[in-house]
Design a protein around this motif. Structure first.
Motif, PDB file in Angstrom:
ATOM      1  N   THR A   1       7.313   3.132  -8.657  1.00 32.76           N
ATOM      2  CA  THR A   1       7.059   1.757  -8.128  1.00 32.76           C
ATOM      3  C   THR A   1       6.717   0.794  -9.138  1.00 32.76           C
ATOM      4  O   THR A   1       6.420   1.039 -10.317  1.00 32.76           O
ATOM      5  CB  THR A   1       5.420   2.043  -7.373  1.00 32.76           C
ATOM      6  OG1 THR A   1       4.735   2.628  -8.286  1.00 32.76           O
ATOM      7  CG2 THR A   1       5.731   2.834  -6.271  1.00 32.76           C
ATOM      8  N   LYS A   2       6.387  -0.526  -8.805  1.00 32.64           N
ATOM      9  CA  LYS A   2       6.172  -1.653  -9.868  1.00 32.64           C
ATOM     10  C   LYS A   2       4.857  -1.361 -10.516  1.00 32.64           C
ATOM     11  O   LYS A   2       4.712  -1.612 -11.550  1.00 32.64           O
ATOM     12  CB  LYS A   2       6.363  -2.749  -9.000  1.00 32.64           C
ATOM     13  CG  LYS A   2       6.171  -4.200  -9.891  1.00 32.64           C
ATOM     14  CD  LYS A   2       6.290  -5.330  -9.161  1.00 32.64           C
ATOM     15  CE  LYS A   2       5.984  -6.711 -10.067  1.00 32.64           C
ATOM     16  NZ  LYS A   2       6.095  -7.811  -9.254  1.00 32.64           N
ATOM     17  N   ALA A   3       3.830  -0.791  -9.656  1.00 29.67           N
ATOM     18  CA  ALA A   3       2.752  -0.623 -10.012  1.00 29.67           C
ATOM     19  C   ALA A   3       2.525   0.276 -11.368  1.00 29.67           C
ATOM     20  O   ALA A   3       2.083   0.307 -12.114  1.00 29.67           O
ATOM     21  CB  ALA A   3       1.795  -0.119  -8.939  1.00 29.67           C
ATOM     22  N   ALA A   4       3.551   1.578 -11.026  1.00 30.13           N
ATOM     23  CA  ALA A   4       3.561   2.385 -12.229  1.00 30.13           C
ATOM     24  C   ALA A   4       4.094   1.879 -13.436  1.00 30.13           C
ATOM     25  O   ALA A   4       3.679   2.355 -14.327  1.00 30.13           O
ATOM     26  CB  ALA A   4       4.304   3.655 -11.499  1.00 30.13           C
ATOM     27  N   MET A   5       5.178   1.194 -13.225  1.00 30.62           N
ATOM     28  CA  MET A   5       5.967   0.519 -14.272  1.00 30.62           C
ATOM     29  C   MET A   5       5.201  -0.509 -15.190  1.00 30.62           C
ATOM     30  O   MET A   5       4.963  -0.375 -16.043  1.00 30.62           O
ATOM     31  CB  MET A   5       7.184  -0.227 -13.743  1.00 30.62           C
ATOM     32  CG  MET A   5       7.984  -0.940 -14.985  1.00 30.62           C
ATOM     33  SD  MET A   5       9.006   0.464 -15.635  1.00 30.62           S
ATOM     34  CE  MET A   5      10.399  -0.575 -16.588  1.00 30.62           C
ATOM     35  N   GLU A   6       3.994  -1.091 -14.271  1.00 27.25           N
ATOM     36  CA  GLU A   6       2.974  -1.923 -15.075  1.00 27.25           C
ATOM     37  C   GLU A   6       1.856  -1.094 -15.643  1.00 27.25           C
ATOM     38  O   GLU A   6       0.972  -2.068 -16.052  1.00 27.25           O
ATOM     39  CB  GLU A   6       2.832  -3.387 -14.181  1.00 27.25           C
ATOM     40  CG  GLU A   6       4.069  -3.851 -13.788  1.00 27.25           C
ATOM     41  CD  GLU A   6       3.671  -4.955 -12.929  1.00 27.25           C
ATOM     42  OE1 GLU A   6       2.747  -4.884 -12.059  1.00 27.25           O
ATOM     43  OE2 GLU A   6       4.470  -5.899 -12.674  1.00 27.25           O
ATOM     44  N   GLY A   7       1.706   0.164 -15.388  1.00 32.31           N
ATOM     45  CA  GLY A   7       0.568   0.739 -15.820  1.00 32.31           C
ATOM     46  C   GLY A   7      -0.698   0.645 -14.823  1.00 32.31           C
ATOM     47  O   GLY A   7      -1.700   1.077 -15.456  1.00 32.31           O
ATOM     48  N   LYS A   8      -0.287   0.314 -13.612  1.00 30.94           N
ATOM     49  CA  LYS A   8      -1.372   0.073 -12.694  1.00 30.94           C
ATOM     50  C   LYS A   8      -1.300   1.122 -11.395  1.00 30.94           C
ATOM     51  O   LYS A   8      -1.562   1.167 -10.470  1.00 30.94           O
ATOM     52  CB  LYS A   8      -1.401  -1.173 -11.768  1.00 30.94           C
ATOM     53  CG  LYS A   8      -1.358  -2.319 -12.958  1.00 30.94           C
ATOM     54  CD  LYS A   8      -1.186  -3.692 -12.413  1.00 30.94           C
ATOM     55  CE  LYS A   8      -1.213  -4.757 -13.598  1.00 30.94           C
ATOM     56  NZ  LYS A   8      -0.902  -6.018 -12.925  1.00 30.94           N
ATOM     57  N   GLY A   9      -0.399   2.201 -11.592  1.00 30.06           N
ATOM     58  CA  GLY A   9      -0.452   3.164 -10.731  1.00 30.06           C
ATOM     59  C   GLY A   9      -1.386   4.084 -10.337  1.00 30.06           C
ATOM     60  O   GLY A   9      -2.611   3.906 -10.962  1.00 30.06           O
ATOM     61  N   VAL A  10      -1.391   5.223  -9.527  1.00 29.52           N
ATOM     62  CA  VAL A  10      -2.238   6.032  -8.903  1.00 29.52           C
ATOM     63  C   VAL A  10      -2.256   7.311  -9.625  1.00 29.52           C
ATOM     64  O   VAL A  10      -2.993   8.172  -9.392  1.00 29.52           O
ATOM     65  CB  VAL A  10      -2.455   6.040  -7.644  1.00 29.52           C
ATOM     66  CG1 VAL A  10      -2.831   4.684  -7.147  1.00 29.52           C
ATOM     67  CG2 VAL A  10      -1.190   6.493  -6.875  1.00 29.52           C
ATOM     68  N   SER A  11      -1.072   7.712 -10.297  1.00 23.70           N
ATOM     69  CA  SER A  11      -0.786   9.090 -10.820  1.00 23.70           C
ATOM     70  C   SER A  11      -1.956   9.484 -11.852  1.00 23.70           C
ATOM     71  O   SER A  11      -2.225   8.893 -12.525  1.00 23.70           O
ATOM     72  CB  SER A  11       0.418   9.186 -11.398  1.00 23.70           C
ATOM     73  OG  SER A  11       0.947  10.454 -11.827  1.00 23.70           O
ATOM     74  N   GLY A  12      -2.387  10.855 -11.500  1.00 22.94           N
ATOM     75  CA  GLY A  12      -3.574  11.292 -12.428  1.00 22.94           C
ATOM     76  C   GLY A  12      -5.046  10.858 -11.900  1.00 22.94           C
ATOM     77  O   GLY A  12      -5.890  11.555 -12.468  1.00 22.94           O
ATOM     78  N   LYS A  13      -5.024  10.062 -11.150  1.00 24.68           N
ATOM     79  CA  LYS A  13      -6.342   9.518 -10.496  1.00 24.68           C
ATOM     80  C   LYS A  13      -6.508   9.416  -8.923  1.00 24.68           C
ATOM     81  O   LYS A  13      -7.632   9.538  -8.497  1.00 24.68           O
ATOM     82  CB  LYS A  13      -6.774   8.167 -11.145  1.00 24.68           C
ATOM     83  CG  LYS A  13      -5.761   7.153 -10.909  1.00 24.68           C
ATOM     84  CD  LYS A  13      -6.249   5.655 -11.911  1.00 24.68           C
ATOM     85  CE  LYS A  13      -5.244   4.807 -11.800  1.00 24.68           C
ATOM     86  NZ  LYS A  13      -5.372   3.687 -12.606  1.00 24.68           N
TER      87      LYS A  13
ATOM     88  N   GLY B   1       9.797  -2.687  -3.318  1.00 20.29           N
ATOM     89  CA  GLY B   1      10.957  -2.172  -4.099  1.00 20.29           C
ATOM     90  C   GLY B   1      10.575  -1.105  -5.083  1.00 20.29           C
ATOM     91  O   GLY B   1       9.543  -0.742  -5.140  1.00 20.29           O
ATOM     92  N   LEU B   2      11.693  -0.560  -6.024  1.00 19.34           N
ATOM     93  CA  LEU B   2      11.547   0.459  -6.891  1.00 19.34           C
ATOM     94  C   LEU B   2      12.141   0.068  -8.071  1.00 19.34           C
ATOM     95  O   LEU B   2      13.380  -0.460  -8.117  1.00 19.34           O
ATOM     96  CB  LEU B   2      11.779   1.757  -6.098  1.00 19.34           C
ATOM     97  CG  LEU B   2      11.247   2.077  -4.935  1.00 19.34           C
ATOM     98  CD1 LEU B   2      11.717   3.321  -4.385  1.00 19.34           C
ATOM     99  CD2 LEU B   2       9.824   2.849  -5.571  1.00 19.34           C
TER     100      LEU B   2
END
Length: 422
Positions: free
Chosen positions: A383-395, A253-254
């Protein structure tokens, strides 16, 4: 529209409508770039080219390549490139690939750009416009386009002052390919996932090798993305046992930012499909537009992916690979990154190289056209990961074996050599 009005609208969209602003707000500062535009305007130096460059620098500070400004048909300049790519190592800039620019070759060192050493350019920046705080992940292309001349030290030790040339962008996609290395290793070069048919043809052409080889090497170092549909056939070989496709996706989901701006702009984008849509497609588009109208102004909403949750497609169970090695680098983006993140769930897979670009936290692009001169695009979902601070953006999507980039890779395929030793 005036340049200042366009810039205010873009900066306002980043602040209020961009799905990634909460995660990226520490990087955000539009005031310096707005002031730079105003200064250029007062001096009579502000034109489409300068505005495009300054706004592009502002967006680069957010360290998310989903934020893009493109030139439109009525712009008084054209998108171009310097015809080569360069990468920084220990403060020095090296040519890694040279396409149209025949005066430069991989391994050449750019000593100065407009008389300034690259290391000093980095220190003098008011804001980090190189897209990353990590040297091997920096993007120097825009800097090269703003540089008119350079001092080059060629690989043969000679120095040369060059006036940099502009070359048109090529829309031609690199070809997918593959070859046997030794008797038991199949190497597949996958520079994009834009054409599902091309992937199927590649796999069909290597059917015998896919069936008998014990080791598979997948090269995604410069994969520009495409569609997830294209890489699904490859997943048949990545997992030893068959399993449901939906089970290897983490976020089903998103979160979507349903601001009034986003809903209005997205509806306008959908309207363009109606004149050429068949009945079934028209019904779907109108349903989507009605949903946007209903949710307009509600802000960030979580929406499960019901289609994926109901999907019964399976992957895995093909081939007899004992080891699968993926070559990764910063220039792997979008669908290429998603593919690597899914493959990492297989015990057969080892990822070697550098983390990917990190563009898959944010999606569902919204585009705004300004006077047919500029098009600004930004994502309204995350993504849910981004929302929870667990995303990959920047790394980026992580690797199992990190091999730092060095200039030796300009002339020798270090990663492939190391992969063959695993």
């Amino acid at each position: 529209m005036r340049y200042d009005a366009i810039f205010r609208d873009i900066a306002g969209s980043v602040l209020h409508d961009y799905a990634g602003f909460d995660e990226k707000k520490a990087h955000h500062d539009s005031l310096w770039f707005s002031a730079a535009c105003q200064t250029a305007q007062r001096k009579g130096q502000l034109n489409d080219q300068v505005f495009f460059q300054l706004t592009g620098q502002y967006l680069a500070t957010m360290q998310d390549r989903n934020l893009q400004l493109r030139l439109g048909d009525q712009a008084a300049c054209r998108a171009d490139s310097r015809g080569f790519h360069a990468r920084s190592y220990q403060g020095r800039l090296y040519v890694t690939h040279a396409q149209q620019e025949t005066r430069l070759h991989p391994g050449d060192q750019l000593i100065t750009l407009n008389g300034t050493p690259p290391s000093l350019y980095r220190k003098r920046q008011k804001k980090n416009t190189l897209g990353s705080d990590v040297e091997e992940r920096e993007i120097w292309g825009p800097v090269l386009k703003m540089s008119g001349r350079c001092l080059v030290k060629h690989t043969d030790g000679t120095d040369e002052n060059l006036t940099l040339r502009s070359y048109p962008y090529s829309d031609k996609l690199p070809r997918l390919g593959g070859r046997l290395i030794g008797k038991n290793t199949l190497y597949l070069d996958l520079p994009h996932f834009t054409d599902p048919e091309a992937v199927e043809k590649l796999l069909a052409s290597k059917e015998k090798s896919l069936a008998r080889c014990s080791r598979l090497i997948l090269d995604l170092r410069r994969n520009i993305g495409g569609t997830e549909t294209a890489f699904i056939p490859l997943l048949r070989y990545v997992f030893r046992e068959p399993l449901l496709l939906r089970d290897i996706y983490d976020d089903k989901g998103l979160y979507t930012n349903y601001t009034e701006n986003n809903c209005r702009r997205k509806s306008q984008m959908l309207e363009h499909f109606l004149p050429r849509a068949d009945r079934q497609s028209e019904k779907l588009v109108r349903t989507m537009m009605a949903e946007l109208k209903e949710k307009s102004g509600q802000g960030m909403l979580w929406e499960p992916d019901e289609e994926l949750a109901a999907d019964t497609a399976t992957v895995g169970g093909y081939g007899n690979f004992e080891k699968i090695i993926i070559l990764s680098d910063t220039w792997c983006e979008y669908a290429g990154e998603t593919f690597i993140s899914l493959c990492k769930k297989s015990p057969l897979v080892t990822v070697i190289g550098r983390p990917t670009m990190g563009n898959i936290d944010y999606c569902n692009p919204v585009s705004v056209l300004y006077d047919n001169r500029f098009t600004f695009t930004y994502p309204m979902s995350k993504t849910k990961a981004a929302m929870e601070g667990k995303g990959v953006s920047g790394k980026g999507v992580s690797v199992d074996i990190h091999v730092p980039w060095t200039p030796a890779e300009c002339e020798e395929d270090i990663l492939l050599k190391q992969a063959l030793k695993l």
